[in-house]
Design an enzyme around this catalytic site. Structure first.
Site, PDB file in Angstrom:
ATOM      1  N   SER A 152       0.837  -1.195   0.000  1.00  0.00           N
ATOM      2  CA  SER A 152       0.000   0.000   0.000  1.00  0.00           C
ATOM      3  C   SER A 152       0.869   1.241   0.000  1.00  0.00           C
ATOM      4  O   SER A 152       2.023   1.211   0.443  1.00  0.00           O
ATOM      5  CB  SER A 152      -0.918   0.018   1.228  1.00  0.00           C
ATOM      6  OG  SER A 152      -0.154   0.112   2.413  1.00  0.00           O
ATOM      7  N   GLY A 154       2.548   2.742  -2.115  1.00  0.00           N
ATOM      8  CA  GLY A 154       3.820   2.692  -2.822  1.00  0.00           C
ATOM      9  C   GLY A 154       4.948   1.995  -2.107  1.00  0.00           C
ATOM     10  O   GLY A 154       6.092   2.018  -2.571  1.00  0.00           O
ATOM     11  N   GLU A 259      -6.675   3.586 -12.349  1.00  0.00           N
ATOM     12  CA  GLU A 259      -5.447   4.337 -12.624  1.00  0.00           C
ATOM     13  C   GLU A 259      -4.982   4.053 -14.049  1.00  0.00           C
ATOM     14  O   GLU A 259      -4.910   2.896 -14.471  1.00  0.00           O
ATOM     15  CB  GLU A 259      -4.360   3.957 -11.634  1.00  0.00           C
ATOM     16  CG  GLU A 259      -4.655   4.374 -10.198  1.00  0.00           C
ATOM     17  CD  GLU A 259      -3.516   4.049  -9.270  1.00  0.00           C
ATOM     18  OE1 GLU A 259      -2.396   4.570  -9.501  1.00  0.00           O
ATOM     19  OE2 GLU A 259      -3.722   3.279  -8.317  1.00  0.00           O
ATOM     20  N   GLU A 271      -3.758   0.199 -12.682  1.00  0.00           N
ATOM     21  CA  GLU A 271      -4.318  -0.533 -11.554  1.00  0.00           C
ATOM     22  C   GLU A 271      -5.755  -0.093 -11.339  1.00  0.00           C
ATOM     23  O   GLU A 271      -6.206   0.924 -11.887  1.00  0.00           O
ATOM     24  CB  GLU A 271      -3.509  -0.276 -10.273  1.00  0.00           C
ATOM     25  CG  GLU A 271      -2.075  -0.791 -10.318  1.00  0.00           C
ATOM     26  CD  GLU A 271      -1.332  -0.582  -9.017  1.00  0.00           C
ATOM     27  OE1 GLU A 271      -1.968  -0.179  -8.017  1.00  0.00           O
ATOM     28  OE2 GLU A 271      -0.117  -0.811  -8.985  1.00  0.00           O
ATOM     29  N   ASP A 278      -7.153   7.332  -2.930  1.00  0.00           N
ATOM     30  CA  ASP A 278      -6.524   8.432  -2.195  1.00  0.00           C
ATOM     31  C   ASP A 278      -6.423   9.707  -3.022  1.00  0.00           C
ATOM     32  O   ASP A 278      -6.641  10.814  -2.505  1.00  0.00           O
ATOM     33  CB  ASP A 278      -5.152   8.021  -1.644  1.00  0.00           C
ATOM     34  CG  ASP A 278      -4.235   7.373  -2.667  1.00  0.00           C
ATOM     35  OD1 ASP A 278      -4.575   7.391  -3.874  1.00  0.00           O
ATOM     36  OD2 ASP A 278      -3.176   6.849  -2.265  1.00  0.00           O
ATOM     37  N   THR A 279      -6.128   9.590  -4.319  1.00  0.00           N
ATOM     38  CA  THR A 279      -6.053  10.790  -5.150  1.00  0.00           C
ATOM     39  C   THR A 279      -7.409  11.475  -5.271  1.00  0.00           C
ATOM     40  O   THR A 279      -7.491  12.658  -5.586  1.00  0.00           O
ATOM     41  CB  THR A 279      -5.525  10.460  -6.558  1.00  0.00           C
ATOM     42  OG1 THR A 279      -6.427   9.553  -7.203  1.00  0.00           O
ATOM     43  CG2 THR A 279      -4.149   9.832  -6.490  1.00  0.00           C
ATOM     44  N   ARG A 356       0.844   9.358   5.788  1.00  0.00           N
ATOM     45  CA  ARG A 356      -0.039  10.512   5.654  1.00  0.00           C
ATOM     46  C   ARG A 356      -0.790  10.749   6.957  1.00  0.00           C
ATOM     47  O   ARG A 356      -1.397   9.838   7.518  1.00  0.00           O
ATOM     48  CB  ARG A 356      -1.044  10.291   4.522  1.00  0.00           C
ATOM     49  CG  ARG A 356      -0.427  10.242   3.146  1.00  0.00           C
ATOM     50  CD  ARG A 356      -1.488  10.344   2.063  1.00  0.00           C
ATOM     51  NE  ARG A 356      -2.404   9.219   2.053  1.00  0.00           N
ATOM     52  CZ  ARG A 356      -2.319   8.190   1.210  1.00  0.00           C
ATOM     53  NH1 ARG A 356      -1.336   8.129   0.326  1.00  0.00           N
ATOM     54  NH2 ARG A 356      -3.197   7.218   1.249  1.00  0.00           N
TER      55      ARG A 356
END
Length: 384
Positions: A152, A154, A259, A271, A278-279, A356
């Protein structure tokens, strides 16, 4: 007539927190589950549990105890084989147990997209051992992208550019994988112009799309997103075709984060997440219905009205630079002084490097201004 439902959320991060809030606005009873105490969604749910969600017995225990109307996965690291069995017994998984299992790891969804649906993707190879990995890298060629098949934000992702970097890329993948640490995907490096998320909603009244969200990543994790992303009509048509194909293939109701890579003459599938992305946090300030509101409406079986894009916007996540067991976020007052800017503090109990802990959301009359304001506000924040 709407009868109140009960939702069991598996994974309780910042995205799950917004899902819970939207669900409660519609009178839904909410239960949040995660592997650690005081996760963001737990802070707003009616009840919560702390368990290892990879343990099928624990997942079953909670489901049988709560008897939810909907089981809503928010992360990949879940005992998906148990979800399949629970679904056979009559429990409803969002969007369905097969989709949750298929998207749990990069191998399942990549093979489905490229081999079953014949969607355009980067070339790829999989490897279980270091020897297989070296061979896969040489077959794909330099540079190549290396990822654990399951991770997750990255974690474990890298770009391997030379022979000398092979061992380091393997080590990073081993450290970053959440489960099945021995298996990685090696991907062709696509020289793309930009990458986007196309939020796609499957509901009782059909499939609908949000305006494309552009984003930048660092080490596989997003560091900025904005909406809308500038695309040609041809690119938009192809992006929607790919998104429709993959979401129809997965089936079920809900919001999917698809994505995609954009090059001058091609759109590539990357993906898909069968849940808010999140984006897509930027939609909290850019649309009449955020991605979270859309997800909740769709999974409850409500039709989706026209998705209205209201204003350009941008998001910038605030990440911790080091570990803090008891941290504060300084500069909130100054950041909120930036025009048309909001901050969402996630309330995570512990900060670790790269995690985050909040997000800045800015809107303006142009994407460029929104991005500048979001960056300005982020620069005023510090995790201490």
């Amino acid at each position: 007539m709407f009868q109140s439902k009960k939702i069991l959320l598996l994974g309780s991060g910042e995205l799950g927190k917004e899902v819970i809030i939207e669900a409660q606005r519609l009178g839904v009873e909410t239960i949040a589950v995660d592997r650690y105490e005081h996760a963001p969604a737990m802070q707003v749910a009616h009840r919560s549990y702390v368990v290892d969600m990879m343990d099928p017995k624990e997942v079953r225990r909670i489901v049988e105890n709560e008897e939810p109307d909907l089981i809503v996965p928010e992360i990949e690291a879940i005992a998906t084989a148990e979800l399949i069995q629970l679904e056979k017994e009559g429990f409803r998984v969002i969007p369905n147990a097969r989709a949750a299992q298929l998207t749990m790891d990069r191998e399942g969804i990549r093979r489905f997209a490229a081999e079953t649906l014949q969607l355009p993707t980067a070339n790829y190879e999989f490897a279980d051992t270091y020897e297989e990995f070296v061979q896969a890298v040489h077959e794909i060629g330099f540079p190549c992208v290396v990822k654990p098949i399951m991770s997750s934000s990255g974690k474990g992702q890298s770009v391997c550019r030379t022979e000398a970097e092979i061992k380091e890329s393997w080590s990073l993948a081993m450290e970053g994988g959440r489960v099945q640490k021995g298996r990685v995907i090696v991907e062709e490096f696509i020289p793309f112009d930009s990458e986007i998320t196309l939020l796609t909603v499957r509901a009782v009244d059909g499939t609908k799309f949000c305006a494309p969200i552009g984003h930048k990543q660092k080490d596989g994790d997003y560091i900025e997103s904005w909406q809308p992303h500038d695309m040609s009509e041809e690119q938009i048509r192809e992006a929607k075709r790919i998104a429709q194909a993959i979401t129809d293939g997965l089936d079920g109701y809900g919001l999917f984060g698809v994505e995609l890579f954009l090059s001058k003459d091609k759109v590539y599938f990357s993906e898909v997440s069968p849940r808010p992305h999140d984006t897509g946090l930027v939609t909290l300030v850019t649309q009449n219905l955020s991605e979270f509101a859309l997800h909740v409406r769709a999974i409850l079986g409500f039709p989706i009205p026209e998705i209205t894009f209201t204003t350009p916007g941008a998001s910038r996540p605030l990440k911790a630079a080091e570990e803090h067991s008891d941290y504060t976020i300084d500069g909130v007052e100054q950041a909120l002084g930036v025009p048309e800017t909001q901050i969402r503090v996630f309330g995570k109990p512990v900060a670790t490097p790269g995690r985050r802990v909040a997000v800045v959301l800015s809107s303006s009359d142009t994407v460029e201004k929104a991005r500048v304001n979001a960056e300005l506000a982020l620069d005023r924040l510090k995790v201490k």
